[in-house]
Design a protein around this motif. Structure first.
Motif, PDB file in Angstrom:
ATOM      1  N   SER B  87       0.890  -1.332   0.025  1.00  0.00           N
ATOM      2  CA  SER B  87      -0.130  -0.062  -0.069  1.00  0.00           C
ATOM      3  C   SER B  87       0.862   1.271  -0.166  1.00  0.00           C
ATOM      4  O   SER B  87       1.818   1.343   0.839  1.00  0.00           O
ATOM      5  N   CYS B  88       0.825   2.127  -1.185  1.00  0.00           N
ATOM      6  CA  CYS B  88       1.693   3.256  -0.985  1.00  0.00           C
ATOM      7  C   CYS B  88       0.940   4.577  -0.978  1.00  0.00           C
ATOM      8  O   CYS B  88      -0.120   4.767  -1.272  1.00  0.00           O
ATOM      9  N   PRO B  89       1.641   5.314  -0.444  1.00  0.00           N
ATOM     10  CA  PRO B  89       1.206   6.718  -0.140  1.00  0.00           C
ATOM     11  C   PRO B  89       0.908   7.705  -1.584  1.00  0.00           C
ATOM     12  O   PRO B  89       0.063   8.297  -1.775  1.00  0.00           O
ATOM     13  N   ALA B  90       2.104   7.435  -2.428  1.00  0.00           N
ATOM     14  CA  ALA B  90       2.115   8.077  -3.725  1.00  0.00           C
ATOM     15  C   ALA B  90       2.224   7.268  -4.908  1.00  0.00           C
ATOM     16  O   ALA B  90       2.886   6.160  -4.711  1.00  0.00           O
ATOM     17  N   MET B  91       2.071   7.714  -5.970  1.00  0.00           N
ATOM     18  CA  MET B  91       2.156   6.915  -7.296  1.00  0.00           C
ATOM     19  C   MET B  91       3.861   6.693  -7.550  1.00  0.00           C
ATOM     20  O   MET B  91       3.968   5.820  -7.997  1.00  0.00           O
ATOM     21  N   ALA B  92       4.553   7.782  -7.313  1.00  0.00           N
ATOM     22  CA  ALA B  92       5.943   7.592  -7.523  1.00  0.00           C
ATOM     23  C   ALA B  92       6.750   6.310  -6.703  1.00  0.00           C
ATOM     24  O   ALA B  92       7.316   5.450  -7.462  1.00  0.00           O
ATOM     25  N   GLU B  93       6.177   5.999  -5.547  1.00  0.00           N
ATOM     26  CA  GLU B  93       6.709   4.882  -4.770  1.00  0.00           C
ATOM     27  C   GLU B  93       6.201   3.517  -5.655  1.00  0.00           C
ATOM     28  O   GLU B  93       6.886   2.476  -5.647  1.00  0.00           O
ATOM     29  N   ALA B  94       4.785   3.610  -5.778  1.00  0.00           N
ATOM     30  CA  ALA B  94       4.258   2.395  -6.525  1.00  0.00           C
ATOM     31  C   ALA B  94       4.939   2.192  -7.917  1.00  0.00           C
ATOM     32  O   ALA B  94       5.269   0.870  -8.169  1.00  0.00           O
ATOM     33  N   GLU B  95       5.303   3.091  -8.631  1.00  0.00           N
ATOM     34  CA  GLU B  95       6.011   2.943  -9.792  1.00  0.00           C
ATOM     35  C   GLU B  95       7.370   2.209  -9.640  1.00  0.00           C
ATOM     36  O   GLU B  95       7.781   1.351 -10.462  1.00  0.00           O
ATOM     37  N   LYS B  96       7.966   2.763  -8.520  1.00  0.00           N
ATOM     38  CA  LYS B  96       9.398   2.156  -8.102  1.00  0.00           C
ATOM     39  C   LYS B  96       9.198   0.788  -8.151  1.00  0.00           C
ATOM     40  O   LYS B  96      10.057  -0.182  -8.342  1.00  0.00           O
ATOM     41  N   LEU B  97       8.180   0.589  -7.115  1.00  0.00           N
ATOM     42  CA  LEU B  97       7.938  -0.997  -6.962  1.00  0.00           C
ATOM     43  C   LEU B  97       7.575  -1.829  -8.076  1.00  0.00           C
ATOM     44  O   LEU B  97       8.330  -3.112  -8.188  1.00  0.00           O
ATOM     45  N   MET B  98       7.024  -1.157  -8.995  1.00  0.00           N
ATOM     46  CA  MET B  98       6.840  -2.130 -10.373  1.00  0.00           C
ATOM     47  C   MET B  98       7.928  -2.119 -10.980  1.00  0.00           C
ATOM     48  O   MET B  98       8.480  -3.168 -11.525  1.00  0.00           O
ATOM     49  N   GLN B  99       8.926  -1.133 -10.990  1.00  0.00           N
ATOM     50  CA  GLN B  99      10.138  -1.305 -11.588  1.00  0.00           C
ATOM     51  C   GLN B  99      10.853  -2.389 -11.149  1.00  0.00           C
ATOM     52  O   GLN B  99      11.771  -3.140 -11.930  1.00  0.00           O
ATOM     53  N   GLU B 100      10.848  -2.451  -9.974  1.00  0.00           N
ATOM     54  CA  GLU B 100      11.882  -3.385  -9.100  1.00  0.00           C
ATOM     55  C   GLU B 100      11.120  -4.646  -9.289  1.00  0.00           C
ATOM     56  O   GLU B 100      11.593  -5.853  -8.689  1.00  0.00           O
ATOM     57  N   ARG B 101      10.106  -4.854  -9.805  1.00  0.00           N
ATOM     58  CA  ARG B 101       9.503  -6.119 -10.155  1.00  0.00           C
ATOM     59  C   ARG B 101       8.864  -6.975  -8.742  1.00  0.00           C
ATOM     60  O   ARG B 101       8.421  -8.020  -8.853  1.00  0.00           O
ATOM     61  N   GLU B 102       8.626  -5.839  -7.803  1.00  0.00           N
ATOM     62  CA  GLU B 102       7.829  -6.387  -6.711  1.00  0.00           C
ATOM     63  C   GLU B 102       6.518  -6.589  -6.890  1.00  0.00           C
ATOM     64  O   GLU B 102       5.805  -7.397  -6.388  1.00  0.00           O
ATOM     65  N   VAL B 103       5.970  -5.819  -7.619  1.00  0.00           N
ATOM     66  CA  VAL B 103       4.545  -5.838  -7.829  1.00  0.00           C
ATOM     67  C   VAL B 103       4.332  -5.755  -9.415  1.00  0.00           C
ATOM     68  O   VAL B 103       5.166  -5.301 -10.091  1.00  0.00           O
ATOM     69  N   HIS B 104       3.263  -6.330 -10.072  1.00  0.00           N
ATOM     70  CA  HIS B 104       3.145  -6.128 -11.538  1.00  0.00           C
ATOM     71  C   HIS B 104       1.780  -5.398 -11.957  1.00  0.00           C
ATOM     72  O   HIS B 104       1.305  -5.550 -13.089  1.00  0.00           O
ATOM     73  N   GLY B 105       1.269  -4.919 -10.798  1.00  0.00           N
ATOM     74  CA  GLY B 105       0.027  -3.935 -11.242  1.00  0.00           C
ATOM     75  C   GLY B 105      -0.185  -2.742 -10.063  1.00  0.00           C
ATOM     76  O   GLY B 105       0.387  -3.133  -9.059  1.00  0.00           O
ATOM     77  N   ILE B 106      -0.799  -1.876 -10.510  1.00  0.00           N
ATOM     78  CA  ILE B 106      -1.079  -0.712  -9.441  1.00  0.00           C
ATOM     79  C   ILE B 106      -2.377  -0.085  -9.631  1.00  0.00           C
ATOM     80  O   ILE B 106      -2.967  -0.211 -10.783  1.00  0.00           O
ATOM     81  N   VAL B 107      -3.242  -0.155  -8.573  1.00  0.00           N
ATOM     82  CA  VAL B 107      -4.625   0.135  -8.539  1.00  0.00           C
ATOM     83  C   VAL B 107      -4.600   1.441  -7.644  1.00  0.00           C
ATOM     84  O   VAL B 107      -4.256   1.719  -6.740  1.00  0.00           O
ATOM     85  N   LEU B 108      -5.287   2.455  -8.318  1.00  0.00           N
ATOM     86  CA  LEU B 108      -5.095   3.700  -7.771  1.00  0.00           C
ATOM     87  C   LEU B 108      -6.880   4.021  -7.436  1.00  0.00           C
ATOM     88  O   LEU B 108      -7.522   4.176  -8.279  1.00  0.00           O
TER      89      LEU B 108
END
Lengths: 379, 378
Positions: B87-108
């Motif tokens: 659960s991320c406070p902001a988009m930037a952090e979620a994007e970083k997780l996706m780039q690091e392949r920790e997550v494969h999708g983001i729901v806003l």
């Protein structure tokens, strides 16, 4: 080196197998998936109701970009068409549906999807699911309208939550981008490994290895460098053409820099040559080495994880994916084209590819002995 | 006449047994036939054992901080497809997780999510899918859509004028195993046979044995008994491998079988015959035993796509549609998917069987002609 060039010119198999194969594959995959997303998938309809509502439904399915309807008179007929793969889905509109809707009896209509043909099946499923909700929503809207609600308010009643989908790195959801981008490097990997094995072991098979060593002053290092340099140059040139083809001519999305893709391609080619060298050194018999190389490089396409993700593979197989240069190339490719991360995002994968270059060391002496003694069976 | 038949049979038996001897004394061919032919199908069964990607990790950004937002997230987590791991406070952090392949999708979930629903306006949820594999995308959109439809019914409370039901009779979970194995199994038969036969033909060519194509004693006569004699050797081996690949492997790996044993055997009879003659015809292109891999290995994935198992046949460009008719696998794989997995009857797969028969006839004639040519050149 000059000797190797001469061999290449004399035997057409070398150029055919490298340039010819790559050219064919680029042409094949990029034209095969040229639509990006399949259009006008055949979807069957069995309309047992045959009223203005049901005909309207059929028309709406036909009007979507994805679907093209084919009418069937009975369930059995439609089912058989689906079982033979002629249609990828069909929907069954029950008789008396319109009357049931009008009297609020909530008729149920069913759609059947052939999920054996995955792309067509998944898309038809999505299309029919959306249509079902739209048709249902359309009827609700009429009711709400008659109650005096405006269109926007009615929409909010019908569908309170809407989803805005974004596809990172492939906005058009194109299968061409998705598959061609990895299949072409996959074939390149296959060619480099096979070619390296072929080039190294055919010296043994045709008994020309001593001649090669003589030419290079008895220095195995010089012989190998000269021999492999030719292929490195050839394949790197082809790899760069592939990248230009994909990201420039075909216009596939690339967030990062094409120079980084060149570098990734170059590193993958080096790693593949090292794998080829390792196989050739371990089994310096052309026929067996090539069979092994073929088995290995075919598996790479499955274990790279661009079709079925590596993390969902059984644990025992998951770790094996690091043995394939294509896997590391894929990880670099994801970072570079989708996220545009640059060097910092993929340097660890580049190091992995460089580690492959250690592979020739343990078998170097063995291959050298084979070259000098020619003591392995030629057949 | 009787004498002719006797001679024919004697030659046939001799050629047949000689070919078998060649096959079994050639290590490379044995590797291809038995190691690849027997191990590969099983290996694919192991690799794709799971079939689906369950609980794919996704990150959520809940800007609304509302109870309806939390409810939506809870439902996402409950789907088979998705697991809300971050659960991320902001988009930037979620994007970083996706780039690091920790997550494969983001729901806003936007700030006004709750307010919109309360005020009777349409609320919007944004999803961002990692497109590095389409299975990620499929999971995200299926999971989110199901939750969306579910909350739609809950919030709007409108009577549904029309109910619907989706049925996926042959592969209800969109399992990759069922999808991929059904197609690749029969490809292995054709490809390993082609590589093996080409290797042997190449060897014979290299050693300049005229038997490459013709035994000496026949002096260019009786080509049919050579093609049939050699063919029978491969046919025998491959009927055994074929039964293993098309019957035993599916049973071991849990691929459903919805048709009778007999129908699979009949399909194999046609398919293996077509493959033998196909391989005879095209092995004429191979001069040296090893070049077949270097030249033609890339055809394996190409043949796989030409069956239409992934990209639908209805959307083949016409040139490649015609090109696909060259390969027996095109028709046999379709027949196998339809019969074995979708439960079509042999009669319904008739058009594919007819196509295989045409290939048998054409490739028989071609291989007889091609067997004759080198002899004349010598």
């Amino acid at each position: 080196m000059r000797r190797e060039l001469r061999i290449m010119v004399q035997r057409p198999v070398y150029l055919m197998a490298s340039v010819g194969v790559m050219a064919f594959c680029m042409l094949f995959f990029s034209t095969f998936f040229r639509e990006g997303i399949p259009q006008d998938l055949p979807i069957g309809v069995v309309d047992l109701d045959n009223t203005s509502l049901s005909r309207n439904m059929v028309r709406q399915i036909d009007a979507t970009q994805l679907g093209k309807t084919i009418e069937f008179v009975s369930y059995t007929e439609a089912r058989e068409a689906m079982q033979t793969g002629r249609i990828c889905a069909f929907c069954l509109i029950p008789s008396g549906m319109y009357a049931d809707v009008l009297s609020g009896r909530q008729p149920e209509f069913t759609f059947y999807v052939n999920s054996l043909y995955m792309v067509g099946g998944a898309l038809a499923y999505k299309d029919l699911l959306m249509m079902s909700n739209m048709i249902s929503g359309g009827i609700q809207r009429e009711v709400l309208r008659s109650m005096g609600l405006g269109d926007e308010a009615a929409m909010a009643r019908i569908q309170p939550v809407a989803v805005d989908a974004h596809q990172i790195g492939n906005a058009a959801t194109s299968y061409n981008v998705y598959l061609t981008n990895m299949l072409v490097p996959g074939i390149l990997e296959m060619s480099v490994i096979l070619m390296t094995v072929y080039a190294l072991c055919s010296e043994l098979k045709y008994g020309t290895s001593r001649h090669l060593l003589e030419k290079s002053g008895g220095m195995m290092t010089a012989a190998m460098t000269g021999k492999l340099a030719v292929y490195t140059v050839l394949f790197t040139a082809m790899g760069i053409v592939c990248d230009i083809f994909l990201y420039h001519w075909a216009g596939f999305p690339l967030k990062g820099s094409i120079w980084n893709m060149f570098l990734a391609t170059f590193l993958m080619i080096l790693a593949c040559e090292a794998v080829g060298f390792f196989i050739a050194g371990t089994l310096p018999v052309l026929r067996i080495a090539l069979s092994v190389a073929a088995l290995f490089s075919t598996l790479a396409l499955s274990l790279t994880g661009f079709t079925f993700p590596v993390e969902a593979l059984p644990p025992a197989v998951r770790g094996l994916s690091v043995l394939f240069p294509l896997r590391h190339y894929y990880l670099i490719y994801v970072q570079e084209t989708i996220f545009g991360s640059g060097f910092s995002g993929w340097y660890s994968q580049a190091i992995c590819l460089l580690l492959f270059l250690l592979l020739p060391l343990p078998v170097y002496a063995r291959l050298r002995a084979a070259y000098v003694n020619q003591n392995f069976p030629r057949k | 006449m009787k004498k002719y038949i006797e001679a024919w049979i004697r030659d046939w038996v001799q050629i047949f047994s000689r070919e078998l001897r060649y096959i079994f004394s050639d290590g490379g061919v044995l590797v291809v036939f038995f190691l690849a032919g027997l191990v590969y199908p099983l290996l694919y069964g192991i690799i794709y054992h799971n079939g689906t990607v369950d609980d794919m990790p996704v990150a959520v950004i809940d800007a609304s901080g509302s109870s309806s937002g939390r409810e939506f997230i809870r439902k996402l987590d409950a789907t088979r497809e998705l697991a809300v791991t971050r659960s991320c406070p902001a988009m930037a952090e979620a994007e970083k997780l996706m780039q690091e392949r920790e997550v494969h999708g983001i729901v806003l979930i936007p700030e006004d999510f709750d307010r919109c629903i309360a005020e009777g306006r349409q609320a919007h949820v944004s999803t961002y899918a990692d497109m590095s594999s389409f299975l990620y995308y499929k999971n995200l959109s299926m999971g989110v859509n199901n939750v969306m439809l579910d909350s739609m019914r809950e919030i709007s409370r409108l009577p549904q004028p029309l109910l619907y039901e989706a049925s996926m009779p042959y592969n209800s979970t969109f399992s990759y195993t069922v999808f991929f194995l059904s197609a690749v199994l029969l490809i292995v038969i054709q490809q390993t046979m082609f590589y093996g036969i080409s290797m042997l033909t190449g060897t014979m060519r290299e050693e300049n044995r005229s038997l490459a194509v013709l035994p000496d004693m026949l002096n260019g006569k009786g080509i049919s008994r050579i093609v049939l004699g050699r063919g029978a050797a491969y046919w025998l081996i491959y009927m055994a491998i074929g039964i293993y690949v098309a019957v035993i492997v599916p049973a071991v790996t849990g691929l459903p079988r919805n048709c009778s044993f007999g129908s699979v055997i009949i399909l194999l009879l046609f398919y293996v015959s077509a493959c033998v003659l196909f391989s005879f015809t095209f092995s004429a292109l191979v001069r040296h035993r090893e070049t077949v891999f270097v030249m033609f290995l890339f055809m394996s994935p190409v043949c796989l796509f030409l069956t239409g198992f992934a990209w639908p046949q209805s959307n083949f460009p016409p040139v490649w549609e015609a090109f696909s008719w060259i390969f027996p696998s095109t028709f046999a794989v379709r027949a196998f998917i339809n019969m074995n997995t979708a439960g079509a009857s042999l009669g319904m797969a008739g058009s594919n069987i007819v196509a295989l028969s045409v290939q048998i006839a054409v490739y028989y004639i071609l291989s007889v002609i091609l067997s004759g040519i080198p002899r004349r050149q010598e």
